[in-house]
Design a protein around this motif. Structure first.
Motif: not given
Length: 156
Positions: A130-146
């Protein structure tokens, strides 16, 4: 756990096997170090949970997650360290000549006292998701796309 570690160190320094002290053998040295690290990690987790309980109470989601982690981590850590100490003592570790068998049973019983470990891990996991989905600033970054227009080719 602390007492079991001390007893394990005392045994390692006093027992000779295969012509050398147990404390000179790499495996026992590693077990001592792992035990110290696990005790200190659990202490830090407990300290953080207690501090947050004092300041925020148990309605804070992060505090609740920490409490679940403490309930799962500390008893299992204690049981592992007591088991290592018993192993270092050999047959003596299973006898009534040390406190280790009683400590092992006590640590194992603690793992059921406030519900099984799986309940605490599940609670902590749900709160983390729940924290990752709502509040984590890193969650939205997702994977690195080269950049797929420039594929990497190893030059051999």
């Amino acid at each position: 756990a602390e007492r079991a570690l001390s007893l394990m160190c005392q045994r390692a320094n006093s027992r000779t096997a295969f012509g050398q002290k147990l404390a000179e053998m790499g495996s026992i040295i590693q077990l001592v170090a792992e035990s110290r690290a696990e005790i200190d990690q659990a202490r830090l987790l407990v300290r953080e949970a207690a501090d947050r309980m004092d300041r925020l109470g148990n309605t804070d989601h992060y505090t609740r997650k920490l409490l679940s982690l403490v309930k799962a981590v500390v008893p299992s850590m204690t049981q592992r360290i007591v088991d290592r100490a018993m192993q270092a003592h050999g047959g003596l570790g299973a006898s009534q000549d040390t406190f280790l068998p009683v400590a092992f049973v006590g640590a194992r019983s603690l793992r059921w006292a406030d519900g099984p470990d799986e309940v605490h891990w599940r609670t902590a996991g749900r709160l983390e998701l729940a924290y990752q989905q709502k509040d984590s600033p890193l969650y939205a970054l997702g994977r690195y796309e080269h950049d797929k227009s420039k594929p990497f080719r190893a030059k051999l």
